[in-house]
Every structure is written in structure tokens, then in C-alpha cells.
Design a protein around this motif. Structure first.
Motif, PDB file in Angstrom:
ATOM      1  N   MET A   1     -89.344 -31.344  22.036  1.00 44.82           N
ATOM      2  CA  MET A   1     -89.759 -31.545  23.447  1.00 44.82           C
ATOM      3  C   MET A   1     -88.574 -30.584  24.064  1.00 44.82           C
ATOM      4  SD  MET A   1     -91.985 -33.886  24.141  1.00 44.82           S
ATOM      5  CE  MET A   1     -91.658 -34.925  25.591  1.00 44.82           C
ATOM      6  N   VAL A   2     -88.523 -29.401  23.594  1.00 45.24           N
ATOM      7  CA  VAL A   2     -87.781 -28.307  24.428  1.00 45.24           C
ATOM      8  C   VAL A   2     -88.481 -27.981  25.717  1.00 45.24           C
ATOM      9  CG1 VAL A   2     -86.570 -27.546  22.365  1.00 45.24           C
ATOM     10  CG2 VAL A   2     -88.697 -26.415  23.149  1.00 45.24           C
ATOM     11  N   PRO A   3     -87.713 -27.642  26.712  1.00 46.93           N
ATOM     12  CA  PRO A   3     -88.337 -27.063  28.061  1.00 46.93           C
ATOM     13  C   PRO A   3     -89.762 -26.506  28.075  1.00 46.93           C
ATOM     14  CG  PRO A   3     -86.053 -26.722  28.081  1.00 46.93           C
ATOM     15  CD  PRO A   3     -86.437 -27.268  26.648  1.00 46.93           C
ATOM     16  N   SER A   4     -89.873 -25.340  27.230  1.00 51.81           N
ATOM     17  CA  SER A   4     -91.054 -24.675  26.992  1.00 51.81           C
ATOM     18  C   SER A   4     -92.184 -25.534  26.457  1.00 51.81           C
ATOM     19  CB  SER A   4     -90.759 -23.561  26.044  1.00 51.81           C
ATOM     20  OG  SER A   4     -90.455 -23.860  24.853  1.00 51.81           O
ATOM     21  N   ALA A   5     -91.966 -26.737  25.976  1.00 51.23           N
ATOM     22  CA  ALA A   5     -93.180 -27.556  25.512  1.00 51.23           C
ATOM     23  C   ALA A   5     -93.418 -28.393  26.859  1.00 51.23           C
ATOM     24  CB  ALA A   5     -92.782 -28.290  24.370  1.00 51.23           C
ATOM     25  N   VAL A   6     -92.458 -28.669  27.368  1.00 48.99           N
ATOM     26  CA  VAL A   6     -92.560 -29.803  28.519  1.00 48.99           C
ATOM     27  C   VAL A   6     -93.063 -29.102  29.959  1.00 48.99           C
ATOM     28  CG1 VAL A   6     -91.443 -31.496  30.041  1.00 48.99           C
ATOM     29  CG2 VAL A   6     -90.877 -31.296  27.571  1.00 48.99           C
ATOM     30  N   CYS A   7     -92.458 -28.204  30.193  1.00 56.21           N
ATOM     31  CA  CYS A   7     -92.511 -27.292  31.440  1.00 56.21           C
ATOM     32  C   CYS A   7     -94.149 -26.826  31.727  1.00 56.21           C
ATOM     33  CB  CYS A   7     -91.753 -26.183  31.816  1.00 56.21           C
ATOM     34  SG  CYS A   7     -89.982 -26.584  31.671  1.00 56.21           S
ATOM     35  N   ASN A   8     -94.615 -26.674  30.674  1.00 52.06           N
ATOM     36  CA  ASN A   8     -96.032 -26.095  30.828  1.00 52.06           C
ATOM     37  C   ASN A   8     -97.334 -27.215  30.677  1.00 52.06           C
ATOM     38  OD1 ASN A   8     -98.079 -23.993  30.811  1.00 52.06           O
ATOM     39  ND2 ASN A   8     -97.999 -23.954  28.544  1.00 52.06           N
ATOM     40  N   ASN A   9     -97.142 -27.868  31.769  1.00 52.73           N
ATOM     41  CA  ASN A   9     -98.301 -29.176  32.009  1.00 52.73           C
ATOM     42  C   ASN A   9     -98.507 -29.124  33.357  1.00 52.73           C
ATOM     43  OD1 ASN A   9     -96.648 -31.228  33.374  1.00 52.73           O
ATOM     44  ND2 ASN A   9     -95.414 -30.981  31.470  1.00 52.73           N
ATOM     45  N   ASP A  10     -99.430 -29.721  33.664  1.00 52.42           N
ATOM     46  CA  ASP A  10    -100.051 -29.734  35.208  1.00 52.42           C
ATOM     47  C   ASP A  10     -99.338 -30.758  36.070  1.00 52.42           C
ATOM     48  OD1 ASP A  10    -101.171 -32.052  34.152  1.00 52.42           O
ATOM     49  OD2 ASP A  10    -102.963 -31.464  34.602  1.00 52.42           O
ATOM     50  N   LEU A  11     -98.113 -31.397  35.404  1.00 53.57           N
ATOM     51  CA  LEU A  11     -97.471 -32.327  36.404  1.00 53.57           C
ATOM     52  C   LEU A  11     -96.754 -31.738  37.687  1.00 53.57           C
ATOM     53  CD1 LEU A  11     -96.548 -35.016  34.140  1.00 53.57           C
ATOM     54  CD2 LEU A  11     -98.508 -35.133  35.227  1.00 53.57           C
ATOM     55  N   ASP A  12     -96.500 -32.329  38.749  1.00 54.07           N
ATOM     56  CA  ASP A  12     -95.769 -31.539  39.805  1.00 54.07           C
ATOM     57  C   ASP A  12     -94.219 -32.031  39.534  1.00 54.07           C
ATOM     58  OD1 ASP A  12     -98.044 -30.144  41.215  1.00 54.07           O
ATOM     59  OD2 ASP A  12     -98.492 -32.179  41.852  1.00 54.07           O
ATOM     60  N   ILE A  13     -94.087 -33.349  39.239  1.00 56.90           N
ATOM     61  CA  ILE A  13     -93.078 -33.867  39.136  1.00 56.90           C
ATOM     62  C   ILE A  13     -92.809 -34.632  37.607  1.00 56.90           C
ATOM     63  CG2 ILE A  13     -91.200 -35.781  40.139  1.00 56.90           C
ATOM     64  CD1 ILE A  13     -93.399 -35.457  42.533  1.00 56.90           C
ATOM     65  N   ILE A  14     -91.542 -34.386  36.873  1.00 61.93           N
ATOM     66  CA  ILE A  14     -91.338 -34.670  35.726  1.00 61.93           C
ATOM     67  C   ILE A  14     -89.868 -35.608  35.832  1.00 61.93           C
ATOM     68  CG2 ILE A  14     -92.725 -33.479  34.414  1.00 61.93           C
ATOM     69  CD1 ILE A  14     -90.421 -31.491  33.416  1.00 61.93           C
ATOM     70  N   SER A  15     -89.484 -36.449  35.060  1.00 66.60           N
ATOM     71  CA  SER A  15     -87.995 -36.632  34.539  1.00 66.60           C
ATOM     72  C   SER A  15     -87.667 -36.698  33.317  1.00 66.60           C
ATOM     73  CB  SER A  15     -88.016 -38.121  35.383  1.00 66.60           C
ATOM     74  OG  SER A  15     -86.723 -38.526  35.229  1.00 66.60           O
ATOM     75  N   ILE A  16     -86.602 -36.137  33.118  1.00 68.20           N
ATOM     76  CA  ILE A  16     -85.971 -36.317  31.700  1.00 68.20           C
ATOM     77  C   ILE A  16     -85.278 -37.227  31.564  1.00 68.20           C
ATOM     78  CG2 ILE A  16     -84.837 -34.728  29.961  1.00 68.20           C
ATOM     79  CD1 ILE A  16     -87.577 -33.597  30.793  1.00 68.20           C
ATOM     80  N   THR A  17     -85.494 -38.255  30.475  1.00 67.09           N
ATOM     81  CA  THR A  17     -84.840 -39.613  30.377  1.00 67.09           C
ATOM     82  C   THR A  17     -84.357 -39.772  28.750  1.00 67.09           C
ATOM     83  OG1 THR A  17     -86.754 -40.828  30.528  1.00 67.09           O
ATOM     84  CG2 THR A  17     -85.577 -40.599  32.468  1.00 67.09           C
ATOM     85  N   ASP A  18     -83.436 -38.959  28.337  1.00 67.30           N
ATOM     86  CA  ASP A  18     -83.122 -39.222  26.944  1.00 67.30           C
ATOM     87  C   ASP A  18     -82.298 -40.552  26.867  1.00 67.30           C
ATOM     88  OD1 ASP A  18     -84.502 -36.769  26.138  1.00 67.30           O
ATOM     89  OD2 ASP A  18     -82.697 -35.715  26.314  1.00 67.30           O
ATOM     90  N   HIS A  19     -82.384 -41.026  25.546  1.00 72.94           N
ATOM     91  CA  HIS A  19     -81.599 -42.278  25.217  1.00 72.94           C
ATOM     92  C   HIS A  19     -80.136 -41.728  25.284  1.00 72.94           C
ATOM     93  CE1 HIS A  19     -84.972 -44.470  23.197  1.00 72.94           C
ATOM     94  NE2 HIS A  19     -85.429 -44.002  24.302  1.00 72.94           N
ATOM     95  N   ASN A  20     -79.337 -42.624  26.057  1.00 71.98           N
ATOM     96  CA  ASN A  20     -78.023 -42.733  25.973  1.00 71.98           C
ATOM     97  C   ASN A  20     -77.237 -41.392  26.305  1.00 71.98           C
ATOM     98  OD1 ASN A  20     -78.075 -45.431  25.705  1.00 71.98           O
ATOM     99  ND2 ASN A  20     -77.987 -45.315  23.538  1.00 71.98           N
ATOM    100  N   THR A  21     -77.867 -40.220  26.763  1.00 68.47           N
ATOM    101  CA  THR A  21     -77.202 -39.242  27.162  1.00 68.47           C
ATOM    102  C   THR A  21     -78.104 -38.344  28.051  1.00 68.47           C
ATOM    103  OG1 THR A  21     -76.278 -37.016  26.252  1.00 68.47           O
ATOM    104  CG2 THR A  21     -78.361 -37.885  25.378  1.00 68.47           C
TER     105      THR A  21
END
Length: 210
Positions: A1-21
């Protein structure tokens, strides 16, 4: 789930919510340039309940993340068994690992967590309340402190909406294929993280079930 795997999608807004950090959030903000990235975190409370914190800026998030770290026992774990907890930089390069396990509960109570999120101008949301580590699943009820909840099931969505809660639904993605499996449709013109937070606070959005 690095940025290159996450940013390349069709969503306009995302949130990164890792556990405890929140140590990796800044990298996503920098690398997902064509999206609004809402800084976030998911806290595992001492009661075994997960609470999301959404923030309008990195500074407030990192202040809160530091408090979470200060209230977390640094218990060793086997990364070969549970996975390496990697921290990356703005070039998506691995720069360090977190050597205490982020999957254990912190020493923060539900009340502590909600209060500290609010103290840092964040929006506290009970995470996936109708599945494991959700407040209803763990406790049998929703504690006081916030009227914002995230659900996975349509039945829970309908019930909690009728009770006056502001009910979010999201993918809660842990794998790239899960991104966008559930989403919100925000109303109005959204051009910043502040706009996102205000829209959520006011409940100006639709879910897949509206």
C-alpha cells in the motif's frame, strides 16, 4: 500500500489512516498530487475499539500521532510473522522500520482518544462499528463523545441514521484491490482538506445506500 499503488485510482479524495501512527501520511500527501489526501490515523484504544481521526492538516495530525506514540507500550514483535512496518520518504524510499508492534492496543481510553483528537482540531469517528474492533461489535453499544460513525453494513447504516448519527462508509482498504469498494459522495465544491472536514461535520454527503 505504498503511494504508487494507492494514488493510481479514480477517487478524488482519499484518507490514509494507518494503525497507531501517522509517520507515512506526509509521503502520500506529497506523492498523490492529483488528489485531496485527508491526513488521518486509526487508534486502537485500551478497550479494543478502533477510532478514526481525520485532520485538515499534517501538523495537527502529527501532534496527535506523537501523543499516541507516547501512550503506546513498545512491545517487540516478529516482523517475519506479522509483517515489516516500513516508513517511507517523499521519494517512496524505505528509510526506517517501526520496531514495536502497531497492531496492539494503546493505553488510551475511548474518552482519551476522542478528547485528544478534538484538542488537535480533528474529527473523531468510531471506525467500522459493526465488525471486529468496532464499538458495537466489541462493547454492544456506542459510547458518547462523538456522533460520527463508520459502518460496513446497510442495516447498521439505516439504524444509526434513524438514531441521529452521521454515518460514513468507506472501503477501509488494507489491499490495493479494496480501494474504493465503498465510498462517499461529498456535496458542494471541495477543493481542500478543510472543505472535506467541514462537509463531513455537516453531514453533507451521500453513501452508496442513499
Amino acid at each position: 500500500m505504498v503511494p504508487s499503488a494507492v494514488c493510481n485510482n479514480d477517487l478524488d479524495i482519499i484518507s490514509i489512516t494507518d494503525h497507531n501512527t501517522a509517520q507515512n501520511v506526509a509521503a502520500f500527501v506529497l506523492l498523490c498530487k492529483d488528489k485531496i489526501v485527508v491526513p488521518g490515523i486509526e487508534v486502537h484504544t485500551i478497550e479494543d475499539v478502533h477510532i478514526l481521526g481525520y485532520f485538515s492538516n499534517i501538523e495537527n495530525l502529527m501532534n496527535f500521532s506523537k501523543l499516541v506514540e507516547e501512550n503506546t507500550d513498545k512491545l517487540p514483535y516478529d516482523p517475519e510473522k506479522y509483517g515489516y512496518q516500513i516508513v517511507i520518504n517523499e521519494h517512496e524510499e524505505f528509510v526506517e522500520t517501526i520496531d514495536y508492534y502497531l497492531g496492539f492496543p494503546t493505553n488510551l481510553t475511548i474518552d482519551d482518544t476522542i478528547r485528544l483528537i478534538k484538542d488537535n482540531s480533528g474529527l473523531p469517528v468510531f471506525a467500522h462499528v459493526d465488525r471486529r474492533f468496532g464499538a458495537i461489535q466489541q462493547l454492544g453499544f456506542l459510547p458518547s463523545g462523538t456522533r460520527y460513525v463508520e459502518v460496513k453494513k446497510k442495516e447498521t447504516w439505516a439504524k444509526l441514521k434513524a438514531e441521529g448519527y452521521i454515518v460514513l462508509t468507506s472501503s477501509d482498504a488494507h489491499l490495493p484491490d479494496e480501494i474504493g469498494s465503498r465510498k462517499l459522495y461529498l456535496e458542494g465544491e471541495i477543493s481542500s482538506t478543510n472543505d472535506v472536514i467541514e462537509t463531513l461535520i455537516e453531514g453533507r454527503f451521500k453513501t452508496i445506500w442513499d
